[in-house]
Design a protein around this motif. Structure first.
Motif, PDB file in Angstrom:
ATOM      1  N   GLU A 198      33.083 -39.426 -34.687  1.00 13.28           N
ATOM      2  CA  GLU A 198      32.824 -39.648 -36.100  1.00 13.28           C
ATOM      3  C   GLU A 198      31.457 -39.101 -36.473  1.00 13.28           C
ATOM      4  O   GLU A 198      30.507 -39.215 -35.693  1.00 13.28           O
ATOM      5  CB  GLU A 198      32.869 -41.142 -36.443  1.00 13.28           C
ATOM      6  N   VAL A 199      31.387 -38.505 -37.647  1.00 15.11           N
ATOM      7  CA  VAL A 199      30.122 -38.079 -38.237  1.00 15.11           C
ATOM      8  C   VAL A 199      30.101 -38.679 -39.636  1.00 15.11           C
ATOM      9  O   VAL A 199      30.885 -38.297 -40.504  1.00 15.11           O
ATOM     10  CB  VAL A 199      29.997 -36.544 -38.294  1.00 15.11           C
ATOM     11  N   ASP A 200      29.194 -39.643 -39.834  1.00 17.02           N
ATOM     12  CA  ASP A 200      29.174 -40.405 -41.082  1.00 17.02           C
ATOM     13  C   ASP A 200      27.818 -40.248 -41.767  1.00 17.02           C
ATOM     14  O   ASP A 200      26.829 -40.853 -41.365  1.00 17.02           O
ATOM     15  CB  ASP A 200      29.458 -41.880 -40.778  1.00 17.02           C
ATOM     16  N   SER A 201      27.792 -39.450 -42.793  1.00 16.35           N
ATOM     17  CA  SER A 201      26.550 -39.225 -43.534  1.00 16.35           C
ATOM     18  C   SER A 201      26.273 -40.332 -44.539  1.00 16.35           C
ATOM     19  O   SER A 201      25.271 -40.290 -45.250  1.00 16.35           O
ATOM     20  CB  SER A 201      26.619 -37.879 -44.268  1.00 16.35           C
ATOM     21  N   GLN A 383      27.103 -29.404 -41.717  1.00 19.13           N
ATOM     22  CA  GLN A 383      26.028 -29.875 -42.588  1.00 19.13           C
ATOM     23  C   GLN A 383      25.821 -31.377 -42.426  1.00 19.13           C
ATOM     24  O   GLN A 383      24.698 -31.853 -42.279  1.00 19.13           O
ATOM     25  CB  GLN A 383      26.355 -29.553 -44.044  1.00 19.13           C
ATOM     26  N   ASP A 384      26.898 -32.136 -42.414  1.00 17.61           N
ATOM     27  CA  ASP A 384      26.792 -33.600 -42.410  1.00 17.61           C
ATOM     28  C   ASP A 384      26.035 -34.144 -41.207  1.00 17.61           C
ATOM     29  O   ASP A 384      25.373 -35.180 -41.286  1.00 17.61           O
ATOM     30  CB  ASP A 384      28.184 -34.221 -42.442  1.00 17.61           C
ATOM     31  N   VAL A 385      26.152 -33.472 -40.071  1.00 18.80           N
ATOM     32  CA  VAL A 385      25.560 -33.988 -38.841  1.00 18.80           C
ATOM     33  C   VAL A 385      24.039 -34.062 -38.908  1.00 18.80           C
ATOM     34  O   VAL A 385      23.398 -34.787 -38.133  1.00 18.80           O
ATOM     35  CB  VAL A 385      26.025 -33.121 -37.648  1.00 18.80           C
ATOM     36  N   PHE A 386      23.426 -33.370 -39.869  1.00 16.61           N
ATOM     37  CA  PHE A 386      21.967 -33.345 -39.970  1.00 16.61           C
ATOM     38  C   PHE A 386      21.399 -34.495 -40.806  1.00 16.61           C
ATOM     39  O   PHE A 386      20.186 -34.692 -40.834  1.00 16.61           O
ATOM     40  CB  PHE A 386      21.493 -32.001 -40.529  1.00 16.61           C
ATOM     41  N   TYR A 387      22.249 -35.245 -41.477  1.00 13.76           N
ATOM     42  CA  TYR A 387      21.731 -36.365 -42.259  1.00 13.76           C
ATOM     43  C   TYR A 387      21.385 -37.537 -41.348  1.00 13.76           C
ATOM     44  O   TYR A 387      22.095 -37.817 -40.377  1.00 13.76           O
ATOM     45  CB  TYR A 387      22.754 -36.801 -43.313  1.00 13.76           C
ATOM     46  N   PRO A 388      20.282 -38.239 -41.632  1.00 12.17           N
ATOM     47  CA  PRO A 388      19.876 -39.373 -40.786  1.00 12.17           C
ATOM     48  C   PRO A 388      20.983 -40.414 -40.674  1.00 12.17           C
ATOM     49  O   PRO A 388      21.597 -40.799 -41.674  1.00 12.17           O
ATOM     50  CB  PRO A 388      18.660 -39.944 -41.531  1.00 12.17           C
ATOM     51  N   GLY A 389      21.247 -40.831 -39.437  1.00 11.58           N
ATOM     52  CA  GLY A 389      22.244 -41.867 -39.202  1.00 11.58           C
ATOM     53  C   GLY A 389      23.670 -41.380 -39.150  1.00 11.58           C
ATOM     54  O   GLY A 389      24.592 -42.167 -38.942  1.00 11.58           O
ATOM     55  N   ALA A 390      23.900 -40.062 -39.313  1.00 12.57           N
ATOM     56  CA  ALA A 390      25.272 -39.556 -39.319  1.00 12.57           C
ATOM     57  C   ALA A 390      25.946 -39.720 -37.963  1.00 12.57           C
ATOM     58  O   ALA A 390      27.155 -39.946 -37.883  1.00 12.57           O
ATOM     59  CB  ALA A 390      25.293 -38.094 -39.746  1.00 12.57           C
ATOM     60  N   THR A 391      25.178 -39.561 -36.886  1.00 16.19           N
ATOM     61  CA  THR A 391      25.691 -39.761 -35.533  1.00 16.19           C
ATOM     62  C   THR A 391      24.664 -40.558 -34.741  1.00 16.19           C
ATOM     63  O   THR A 391      23.486 -40.647 -35.120  1.00 16.19           O
ATOM     64  CB  THR A 391      25.951 -38.424 -34.820  1.00 16.19           C
ATOM     65  N   ALA A 392      25.106 -41.095 -33.633  1.00 18.18           N
ATOM     66  CA  ALA A 392      24.208 -41.913 -32.810  1.00 18.18           C
ATOM     67  C   ALA A 392      23.085 -41.088 -32.204  1.00 18.18           C
ATOM     68  O   ALA A 392      21.945 -41.555 -32.083  1.00 18.18           O
ATOM     69  CB  ALA A 392      25.013 -42.608 -31.705  1.00 18.18           C
ATOM     70  N   ASN A 393      23.381 -39.838 -31.844  1.00 14.75           N
ATOM     71  CA  ASN A 393      22.411 -39.020 -31.111  1.00 14.75           C
ATOM     72  C   ASN A 393      21.954 -37.777 -31.860  1.00 14.75           C
ATOM     73  O   ASN A 393      21.252 -36.938 -31.294  1.00 14.75           O
ATOM     74  CB  ASN A 393      23.010 -38.604 -29.758  1.00 14.75           C
ATOM     75  N   GLY A 394      22.361 -37.625 -33.103  1.00 13.63           N
ATOM     76  CA  GLY A 394      21.971 -36.439 -33.854  1.00 13.63           C
ATOM     77  C   GLY A 394      22.803 -35.232 -33.464  1.00 13.63           C
ATOM     78  O   GLY A 394      23.697 -35.308 -32.616  1.00 13.63           O
ATOM     79  N   PRO A 395      22.544 -34.083 -34.082  1.00 14.13           N
ATOM     80  CA  PRO A 395      23.327 -32.879 -33.782  1.00 14.13           C
ATOM     81  C   PRO A 395      23.122 -32.399 -32.360  1.00 14.13           C
ATOM     82  O   PRO A 395      22.033 -32.527 -31.787  1.00 14.13           O
ATOM     83  CB  PRO A 395      22.797 -31.857 -34.799  1.00 14.13           C
TER      84      PRO A 395
END
Length: 470
Positions: A198-201, A383-395
């Motif tokens: 999951e990637v949640d922006s 794009q979404d993966v770069f927003y803070p909190g989108a993933t546990a470990n970042g892009p």
């Protein structure tokens, strides 16, 4: 005791929305009968459906999906246009501000179909159900699969009367969308849980329907103000899509910390958000001259979620998963409808080639479907993966490198029509991403744009006048 419904060779499609209907069409003629199992009562025309709340938000169908639909339903583009949908040339009729600047409106290379979701579904549904080999069982909830880890033999359902039964099937296709129960159905058969990401922006959507100013009701371009995911600020964006009946459907959105919340997505605040919170006030200025026709619809159902079914160590015969049930994307990229259509076409092609009861068919389909799913996934999370909190470990490193290259390509595309076409080859899902690493494209990206950046939105004087902005 659960009743068993024994029927001649039948394919059962779970879900009667866009992907489900196209999957039913794909299988018609390849088996004696296709049965679509749907929880809702389906409307007879272009009307809202309880199980499709996202229909209140903007949708578009990229040409990669349109071409697949034409294979399955010849003449569907004409049918949609006859019903009021619009075929918009890309990038000719698109006014878009990217993180890299305004895109120019180059000659047509691709297209999108623009329509309200209710209209799109109604036209497709009518075309599909005109085939007497396809039946619909409405008001029916799917409870699970029947069979074993080796083979699915049917589906357990519950009707509106509360009675449970098992429908025997030679093939079961899950097209139930974001709420699919496939992961738990598979584990109930004794299979391992599928890999999931999951990637949640934190994106929230607010949408409203407008009547366009009278002079702007025909031929007005799409307007898109995009966010900049690398700015360190919440990403706020907006779409204005001209659809049927001289209407505009407008969707505004913002990521975590910048979202239009239910409290401030009120009627009075909608235009203010468009004018003051987006990177350019154009959409807000256009809405000042338009007449609101609906309340503001709001949703947070925007998480990018993918199940990697193609990586499962084992897969049962006679079961496949398509559409949003495999991967659901942030709706801002507009790829879900196209991927569903392409996946249904893959289902037909592989079933024709190998035979619908061929051993390993379901696994072949699942692996092949991963191609369009993966293409749309990379575009969505890029794009979404770069927003803070989108993933546990970042892009990941791959995602960082890919994003850097795509950013350079988009910058080049603002002033190079050939590269703009190559980029749109991929975003339209007409071609695979490999075209973006051809030697000529790599060289062009190194050189950069051939024309200077645009200082303002590329609207013509006539468009500005018709919209009341001049």
């Amino acid at each position: 005791m659960t009743e068993r419904l024994s029927v001649p060779p039948v394919a059962v499609v779970l879900g009667g929305s866009h992907t489900g209907m196209l999957a039913a069409r794909a299988l018609a003629g390849l088996t004696d009968r296709v049965l679509v199992v749907e929880r809702d009562e389906l409307p007879s025309g272009a009307a809202p459906r309880r199980g499709l709340p996202q229909a209140r938000h903007a949708h578009m169908l990229w040409s990669g999906g349109v071409l697949a639909m034409e294979e399955l339903l010849p003449g569907i583009t004409d049918a949609l246009q006859d019903a009021g949908a619009r075929r918009a040339p890309v990038t000719t009729d698109v006014v878009a501000l990217s993180a890299q600047g305004w895109f120019r409106r180059w000659p047509e290379s691709h297209h999108v179909i623009l329509a309200g979701r209710d209209l799109l579904d109604a036209v497709v549904r009518a075309q599909v159900l005109a085939d007497a080999r396809i039946e619909v069982l409405t008001g029916t909830e799917v409870l699970g699969l029947d069979g074993s880890a080796e083979s699915v033999t049917g589906v357990r359902v519950r009707g509106r009367d509360g009675r449970e039964r098992t429908i025997e099937a030679g093939l079961v296709v899950d097209a139930t969308g974001r709420g699919s129960g496939a992961p738990r159905w598979l584990t109930a058969l004794g299979l391992p849980a599928p890999e999931r990401r999951e990637v949640d922006s934190g994106l929230a959507y607010a949408s409203r329907l407008y009547r366009a100013p009278e002079q702007a009701r025909d031929g007005f371009p799409v307007v898109n103000v995009q966010p900049d995911a690398r700015s360190g600020r919440p990403g706020r964006a907006g779409f204005l899509l001209p659809i049927e009946n001289g209407h505009w459907i407008v969707t505004l959105n913002g990521t975590r910390g910048g979202e239009p919340t239910p409290a401030n997505a009120s009627d009075d605040d909608f235009v203010r958000f468009a004018r003051e919170e987006l990177r350019h006030p154009l959409i807000g200025d256009l809405l000042d001259r338009a007449e609101p026709l609906s309340d503001v619809a709001f949703t947070r159902t925007t998480v990018n979620r993918r199940f990697f079914y193609e990586r499962m160590p084992a897969w049962p015969e006679n079961f496949t998963v398509l559409g949003d049930a495999v991967a659901a994307y942030n709706p801002v990229y507009g790829h879900g409808l196209a991927v569903g259509a392409q996946s249904a076409l893959i289902l037909r092609e592989l079933t024709r080639r190998h035979g619908w009861r061929a051993p390993g068919l379901a696994r072949r389909v699942q692996k092949a479907v991963a191609r369009p799913v993966g293409a749309a996934w990379d575009l969505a999370i890029g794009q979404d993966v770069f927003y803070p909190g989108a993933t546990a470990n970042g892009p990941t490193l791959r995602e960082r490198l890919l994003a850097a290259y795509v950013s350079r390509l988009l910058y080049t595309a603002t002033g190079n029509g050939r590269i703009a076409r190559r980029v749109t080859d991929v975003t339209s899902l007409e071609r695979r991403a490999e075209v973006l690493v051809a030697p000529s494209v790599l060289l062009a990206a190194a050189v950069g744009p051939l024309r200077p950046p645009l200082a303002s939105p590329p609207l013509t004087a006539d468009e500005l006048k018709r919209a009341g902005l001049q």
